[in-house]
Structures are given as C-alpha cells and as structure tokens.
Design a protein around this motif. Structure first.
Motif, PDB file in Angstrom:
ATOM      1  N   UNK A 132      38.332  25.234  65.372  1.00 31.65           N
ATOM      2  CA  UNK A 132      38.038  24.381  64.299  1.00 31.65           C
ATOM      3  C   UNK A 132      37.453  23.731  63.857  1.00 31.65           C
ATOM      4  N   UNK A 133      36.354  22.997  63.680  1.00 28.10           N
ATOM      5  CA  UNK A 133      36.085  24.572  61.622  1.00 28.10           C
ATOM      6  C   UNK A 133      35.550  25.570  62.399  1.00 28.10           C
ATOM      7  N   UNK A 134      35.774  26.673  61.297  1.00 32.07           N
ATOM      8  CA  UNK A 134      34.965  28.016  61.962  1.00 32.07           C
ATOM      9  C   UNK A 134      33.619  27.751  62.398  1.00 32.07           C
ATOM     10  N   UNK A 135      33.468  27.840  62.893  1.00 37.06           N
ATOM     11  CA  UNK A 135      31.610  27.796  63.676  1.00 37.06           C
ATOM     12  C   UNK A 135      31.365  29.651  64.006  1.00 37.06           C
ATOM     13  N   UNK A 136      29.641  30.164  63.690  1.00 34.65           N
ATOM     14  CA  UNK A 136      29.512  31.255  64.208  1.00 34.65           C
ATOM     15  C   UNK A 136      28.085  31.192  64.284  1.00 34.65           C
ATOM     16  N   UNK A 137      28.203  31.848  65.856  1.00 32.72           N
ATOM     17  CA  UNK A 137      26.347  32.071  65.765  1.00 32.72           C
ATOM     18  C   UNK A 137      26.109  33.738  65.639  1.00 32.72           C
ATOM     19  N   UNK A 138      24.804  34.147  64.134  1.00 31.39           N
ATOM     20  CA  UNK A 138      24.639  35.314  63.768  1.00 31.39           C
ATOM     21  C   UNK A 138      22.998  35.283  64.884  1.00 31.39           C
ATOM     22  N   UNK A 139      23.408  36.327  65.313  1.00 29.12           N
ATOM     23  CA  UNK A 139      21.937  36.799  65.363  1.00 29.12           C
ATOM     24  C   UNK A 139      21.816  38.010  65.154  1.00 29.12           C
ATOM     25  N   UNK A 140      20.044  37.526  64.499  1.00 31.06           N
ATOM     26  CA  UNK A 140      19.160  38.133  63.594  1.00 31.06           C
ATOM     27  C   UNK A 140      17.945  38.548  64.032  1.00 31.06           C
ATOM     28  N   UNK A 141      17.612  38.846  65.262  1.00 38.02           N
ATOM     29  CA  UNK A 141      15.840  38.922  65.445  1.00 38.02           C
ATOM     30  C   UNK A 141      15.356  40.509  66.074  1.00 38.02           C
ATOM     31  N   UNK A 142      16.426  40.924  66.147  1.00 35.27           N
ATOM     32  CA  UNK A 142      15.937  42.232  65.781  1.00 35.27           C
ATOM     33  C   UNK A 142      16.465  43.033  64.462  1.00 35.27           C
ATOM     34  N   UNK A 143      16.504  42.459  63.463  1.00 37.45           N
ATOM     35  CA  UNK A 143      17.238  43.290  62.257  1.00 37.45           C
ATOM     36  C   UNK A 143      16.000  43.252  61.084  1.00 37.45           C
ATOM     37  N   UNK A 144      15.960  44.387  60.580  1.00 35.70           N
ATOM     38  CA  UNK A 144      15.123  44.516  59.468  1.00 35.70           C
ATOM     39  C   UNK A 144      15.834  43.266  58.078  1.00 35.70           C
ATOM     40  N   UNK A 145      14.693  42.853  57.151  1.00 35.14           N
ATOM     41  CA  UNK A 145      15.020  41.934  55.949  1.00 35.14           C
ATOM     42  C   UNK A 145      17.009  42.854  54.988  1.00 35.14           C
ATOM     43  N   UNK A 146      16.274  44.196  55.693  1.00 37.21           N
ATOM     44  CA  UNK A 146      17.426  45.538  54.493  1.00 37.21           C
ATOM     45  C   UNK A 146      18.754  45.361  54.950  1.00 37.21           C
ATOM     46  N   UNK A 147      18.441  44.858  56.974  1.00 42.26           N
ATOM     47  CA  UNK A 147      19.794  44.675  57.240  1.00 42.26           C
ATOM     48  C   UNK A 147      20.289  43.833  57.229  1.00 42.26           C
ATOM     49  N   UNK A 148      19.773  42.640  56.885  1.00 41.02           N
ATOM     50  CA  UNK A 148      20.134  40.952  56.991  1.00 41.02           C
ATOM     51  C   UNK A 148      20.749  40.890  55.470  1.00 41.02           C
ATOM     52  N   UNK A 149      20.698  41.455  54.680  1.00 38.31           N
ATOM     53  CA  UNK A 149      20.743  41.300  53.527  1.00 38.31           C
ATOM     54  C   UNK A 149      22.391  42.572  52.994  1.00 38.31           C
ATOM     55  N   UNK A 150      22.285  43.555  53.650  1.00 40.33           N
ATOM     56  CA  UNK A 150      23.974  43.812  53.261  1.00 40.33           C
ATOM     57  C   UNK A 150      24.208  43.427  54.839  1.00 40.33           C
ATOM     58  N   UNK A 151      24.098  42.741  55.735  1.00 44.56           N
ATOM     59  CA  UNK A 151      25.134  41.939  57.198  1.00 44.56           C
ATOM     60  C   UNK A 151      25.584  40.633  56.570  1.00 44.56           C
ATOM     61  N   UNK A 152      24.838  40.086  55.211  1.00 40.26           N
ATOM     62  CA  UNK A 152      25.243  38.639  54.982  1.00 40.26           C
ATOM     63  C   UNK A 152      26.748  39.136  53.727  1.00 40.26           C
ATOM     64  N   UNK A 153      26.199  40.792  53.251  1.00 32.50           N
ATOM     65  CA  UNK A 153      26.756  40.895  52.147  1.00 32.50           C
ATOM     66  C   UNK A 153      27.862  41.103  52.734  1.00 32.50           C
ATOM     67  N   UNK A 154      28.303  41.985  53.961  1.00 27.51           N
ATOM     68  CA  UNK A 154      29.738  42.184  54.744  1.00 27.51           C
ATOM     69  C   UNK A 154      30.598  41.380  55.268  1.00 27.51           C
ATOM     70  N   UNK A 155      29.503  40.428  55.751  1.00 31.73           N
ATOM     71  CA  UNK A 155      30.535  38.857  56.218  1.00 31.73           C
ATOM     72  C   UNK A 155      30.941  37.914  55.208  1.00 31.73           C
ATOM     73  N   UNK A 156      30.060  37.807  54.217  1.00 34.63           N
ATOM     74  CA  UNK A 156      30.909  37.375  53.016  1.00 34.63           C
ATOM     75  C   UNK A 156      32.165  38.568  52.183  1.00 34.63           C
TER      76      UNK A 156
END
Length: 85
Positions: A37-61
């Motif tokens: 606490x507080x909440x913290x996240x290490x988000x890895x995205x180096x091997x993702x395409x733009x569409x995957x990043x958008x979908x990942x952000x929606x899922x995380x939200x």
C-alpha cells in the motif's frame, strides 16, 4: 511503473486483473519492505501493438472497478469459473 495514492492490496488487484485477461507485476515486489500500500503496478508493454494496449487498458480499468467494488464491500474474491475446472 504506476503508483497510486489508493490504499489496497496489489495481489488482490492482480487476481481480479487475471480474471479480466490482463496482468502486471505487483508493485510490492519492487519495494524494499514489500509493502503493498499504496497500490502500485509494473505494467509491461514493450511487445504489444497499439490495439492490444488499448484493450489491455480497458481490461485493467474494468478489473480495477471490480476490485474496488469487492474491497469496499469487504467481499472475498473467488476463483473465476474457468479456474475451478
């Protein structure tokens, strides 16, 4: 690395995130005291395409919203149906 001012449990949020098909490294793994606490996240995205990043952000939200709902009600998270098989 995403650090919030929101109290919580990194691993409980991770459990909810995996139910939504997205993952991250809990921030507590990178703290000297392993505090979650507080909440913290290490988000890895180096091997993702733009569409995957958008979908990942929606899922995380969506996962974060569900996590907050469960946390605020004091509910214990249960395994997803596909995890029970």
């Amino acid at each position: 690395f995403l650090e919030t001012d929101e109290p919580g449990d990194d691993f409980a949020l991770l459990e909810e995130a995996t139910r939504h098909g997205v993952s991250f490294d809990p921030g507590c793994a990178f703290r000297p005291d392993n505090g979650s606490s507080p909440l913290a996240l290490r988000i890895c995205f180096s091997n993702a395409r733009a569409g995957e990043l958008d979908e990942g952000a929606r899922r995380l939200a969506r996962a974060w919203d569900d996590y907050r709902r469960h946390r605020d009600r004091g509910a214990v998270l249960q395994p997803a149906a596909e995890d029970i098989r």
